[in-house]
Design a protein around this motif. Structure first.
Motif, PDB file in Angstrom:
ATOM      1  N   LEU A  98       0.855  -1.185   0.000  1.00  0.00           N
ATOM      2  CA  LEU A  98       0.000   0.000   0.000  1.00  0.00           C
ATOM      3  C   LEU A  98       0.897   1.243   0.000  1.00  0.00           C
ATOM      4  CD1 LEU A  98      -2.838  -0.776   2.595  1.00  0.00           C
ATOM      5  CD2 LEU A  98      -2.658  -1.432   0.187  1.00  0.00           C
ATOM      6  N   SER A  99       0.465   2.253  -0.765  1.00  0.00           N
ATOM      7  CA  SER A  99       1.309   3.451  -0.898  1.00  0.00           C
ATOM      8  C   SER A  99       0.877   4.542   0.089  1.00  0.00           C
ATOM      9  CB  SER A  99       1.225   3.968  -2.330  1.00  0.00           C
ATOM     10  OG  SER A  99      -0.143   4.135  -2.667  1.00  0.00           O
ATOM     11  N   ILE A 100       0.687   4.166   1.346  1.00  0.00           N
ATOM     12  CA  ILE A 100       0.222   5.141   2.339  1.00  0.00           C
ATOM     13  C   ILE A 100       1.341   5.586   3.272  1.00  0.00           C
ATOM     14  CG2 ILE A 100      -2.219   4.496   2.433  1.00  0.00           C
ATOM     15  CD1 ILE A 100      -1.129   2.813   4.952  1.00  0.00           C
ATOM     16  N   ALA A 101       2.487   4.938   3.164  1.00  0.00           N
ATOM     17  CA  ALA A 101       3.640   5.267   4.015  1.00  0.00           C
ATOM     18  C   ALA A 101       4.873   4.709   3.293  1.00  0.00           C
ATOM     19  CB  ALA A 101       3.475   4.621   5.395  1.00  0.00           C
ATOM     20  N   PRO A 102       6.067   5.183   3.667  1.00  0.00           N
ATOM     21  CA  PRO A 102       7.269   4.677   2.993  1.00  0.00           C
ATOM     22  C   PRO A 102       7.387   3.158   3.119  1.00  0.00           C
ATOM     23  CG  PRO A 102       7.790   6.544   4.408  1.00  0.00           C
ATOM     24  CD  PRO A 102       6.360   6.207   4.674  1.00  0.00           C
ATOM     25  N   TYR A 115       0.303   5.051  11.091  1.00  0.00           N
ATOM     26  CA  TYR A 115      -0.544   5.261  12.270  1.00  0.00           C
ATOM     27  C   TYR A 115      -0.545   6.699  12.773  1.00  0.00           C
ATOM     28  CZ  TYR A 115      -2.711   0.917  13.692  1.00  0.00           C
ATOM     29  OH  TYR A 115      -3.552  -0.167  13.781  1.00  0.00           O
ATOM     30  N   GLU A 116       0.468   7.487  12.351  1.00  0.00           N
ATOM     31  CA  GLU A 116       0.516   8.872  12.847  1.00  0.00           C
ATOM     32  C   GLU A 116      -0.786   9.612  12.552  1.00  0.00           C
ATOM     33  OE1 GLU A 116       4.041  10.613  11.223  1.00  0.00           O
ATOM     34  OE2 GLU A 116       5.334   9.402  12.560  1.00  0.00           O
ATOM     35  N   ARG A 117      -1.382   9.326  11.380  1.00  0.00           N
ATOM     36  CA  ARG A 117      -2.618  10.031  11.010  1.00  0.00           C
ATOM     37  C   ARG A 117      -3.792   9.578  11.890  1.00  0.00           C
ATOM     38  NH1 ARG A 117      -3.918   9.761   4.992  1.00  0.00           N
ATOM     39  NH2 ARG A 117      -2.547   7.980   4.740  1.00  0.00           N
ATOM     40  N   LYS A 122      -7.038  10.595  17.895  1.00  0.00           N
ATOM     41  CA  LYS A 122      -7.201  10.090  19.276  1.00  0.00           C
ATOM     42  C   LYS A 122      -8.268   8.989  19.350  1.00  0.00           C
ATOM     43  CE  LYS A 122      -5.316  14.102  21.399  1.00  0.00           C
ATOM     44  NZ  LYS A 122      -5.420  15.394  21.921  1.00  0.00           N
ATOM     45  N   PRO A 123      -7.917   7.792  18.903  1.00  0.00           N
ATOM     46  CA  PRO A 123      -8.920   6.714  18.816  1.00  0.00           C
ATOM     47  C   PRO A 123      -9.209   6.054  20.170  1.00  0.00           C
ATOM     48  CG  PRO A 123      -6.799   5.928  18.027  1.00  0.00           C
ATOM     49  CD  PRO A 123      -6.594   7.367  18.429  1.00  0.00           C
ATOM     50  N   TYR A 124      -9.438   6.873  21.174  1.00  0.00           N
ATOM     51  CA  TYR A 124      -9.729   6.383  22.528  1.00  0.00           C
ATOM     52  C   TYR A 124     -10.578   7.448  23.219  1.00  0.00           C
ATOM     53  CZ  TYR A 124      -5.642   9.410  22.820  1.00  0.00           C
ATOM     54  OH  TYR A 124      -4.774  10.459  22.649  1.00  0.00           O
ATOM     55  N   ILE A 125     -11.166   7.079  24.363  1.00  0.00           N
ATOM     56  CA  ILE A 125     -11.991   8.053  25.099  1.00  0.00           C
ATOM     57  C   ILE A 125     -11.069   9.035  25.822  1.00  0.00           C
ATOM     58  CG2 ILE A 125     -13.668   8.334  26.969  1.00  0.00           C
ATOM     59  CD1 ILE A 125     -14.863   5.649  26.153  1.00  0.00           C
ATOM     60  N   SER A 170      -3.020  16.386   2.522  1.00  0.00           N
ATOM     61  CA  SER A 170      -4.041  17.357   2.918  1.00  0.00           C
ATOM     62  C   SER A 170      -5.190  16.732   3.707  1.00  0.00           C
ATOM     63  CB  SER A 170      -4.600  18.054   1.674  1.00  0.00           C
ATOM     64  OG  SER A 170      -5.060  17.099   0.754  1.00  0.00           O
ATOM     65  N   TYR A 171      -5.269  15.396   3.718  1.00  0.00           N
ATOM     66  CA  TYR A 171      -6.405  14.708   4.362  1.00  0.00           C
ATOM     67  C   TYR A 171      -5.877  13.623   5.292  1.00  0.00           C
ATOM     68  CZ  TYR A 171     -10.862  12.068   4.459  1.00  0.00           C
ATOM     69  OH  TYR A 171     -12.015  11.419   4.830  1.00  0.00           O
ATOM     70  N   LEU A 172      -6.398  13.589   6.517  1.00  0.00           N
ATOM     71  CA  LEU A 172      -5.934  12.556   7.466  1.00  0.00           C
ATOM     72  C   LEU A 172      -6.366  11.160   7.042  1.00  0.00           C
ATOM     73  CD1 LEU A 172      -6.456  14.357  10.882  1.00  0.00           C
ATOM     74  CD2 LEU A 172      -4.286  13.755   9.825  1.00  0.00           C
TER      75      LEU A 172
END
Ligand code: SF4
Ligand code: SF4
Ligand code: FES
Length: 238
Positions: A98-102, A115-117, A122-125, A170-172
């Motif tokens: 996948l071309s989403i990261a190096p 995962y930085e994006r 903040k995928p938690y409460i 430009s988009y997370l």
């Protein structure tokens, strides 16, 4: 007798030490119910131990084995040989990371960078309702849960992010948006404003072009574009 297929796998390889990228072709015979992770393992065992790829659960639950096969992002542990032949109408498969990261090596991309994006969403409460904080059970009604339970099935495989036409600069990305939206819809969460700032910020849902490619490729059958569309309509602002 068990049916066997004669397959050509054209795998995009990368050697980080030599900074060399190339496409390597492997020919192999495979039974119809082998999965693509089994094919990679077969190549390692029988032809080339240097081919690098990623997997962990091998049951469609961890999201680590995502690759692009003949253009489509998918989970290599879920794709059976016979289904691939049927779906793509060929026995030749072009396989790339996948071309989403190096790319780290061959089919392995840098998961930390990817995962930085999601981390930004903040995928938690952040600020739980008092009953949750005191350790008592918080009851979510079936009606409340029904609104967003589909979105909680995300395994962060990044297939949607790979299929998305919006630039990651430009988009997370769809899975990061989904992570934020899930917690906005979660009745246990009190902190909504910080999340809404991100969802409606510069790198938020306004960058979505409503192509629905994310929904189309999601291996967990999450209606990703639907949840993003709800956010774009401003449903969570009030
Ligand atoms: S929304 Fe679906 S495609 Fe996207 S990361 Fe989650 S599980 Fe994968
Ligand atoms: S619907 Fe939006 S988030 Fe989903 S793939 Fe298309 S542009 Fe990306
Ligand atoms: S190895 Fe876990 S989803 Fe494929």
């Amino acid at each position: 007798m068990e049916k066997h297929y004669s397959l050509q796998l054209k795998i995009h390889r990368f050697d980080p030490e030599k900074k060399r990228a190339w496409v390597q072709e492997y020919t192999l015979k495979a039974g119809r119910i082998l999965r693509f992770v089994d094919l990679f393992r077969k190549i390692n065992d029988e032809q080339d131990p240097t081919l690098a790829w990623n997997s962990s659960c091998e049951h469609g639950q961890c999201g680590s084995c995502s690759v692009r096969v003949n253009g489509k992002p998918l989970l290599a542990c879920e794709l059976l040989v016979e289904n691939a032949v049927e779906k793509f109408k060929t026995t030749t498969f072009n396989i790339r990371p996948l071309s989403i990261a190096p790319v780290v090596r061959d089919l392995v991309f840098d998961i930390e960078t990817a995962y930085e994006r999601v981390d930004q969403a903040k995928p938690y409460i952040i600020n739980a309702k008092p009953t949750v904080r005191t350790g008592r059970a918080y009851t979510i009604t079936p009606r409340e849960l029904e609104r967003y339970v589909n979105a909680t099935r995300c395994i962060n495989c990044f297939c949607c992010a790979a299929a998305c036409m919006s630039s990651p600069k430009s988009y997370l990305g769809p899975n990061a948006m989904l992570a934020g939206i899930v917690r906005v819809m979660d009745p246990r969460e009190q902190e909504k404003s910080e999340r809404l700032k991100l969802i409606y910020g510069d790198r938020g849902v306004q960058r979505c072009h409503t192509s629905q490619a994310c929904t189309h490729v999601c291996p967990k059958e999450i209606e990703v574009a639907h949840f993003i569309a709800l956010a774009k309509e401003g449903r969570f602002r009030s």
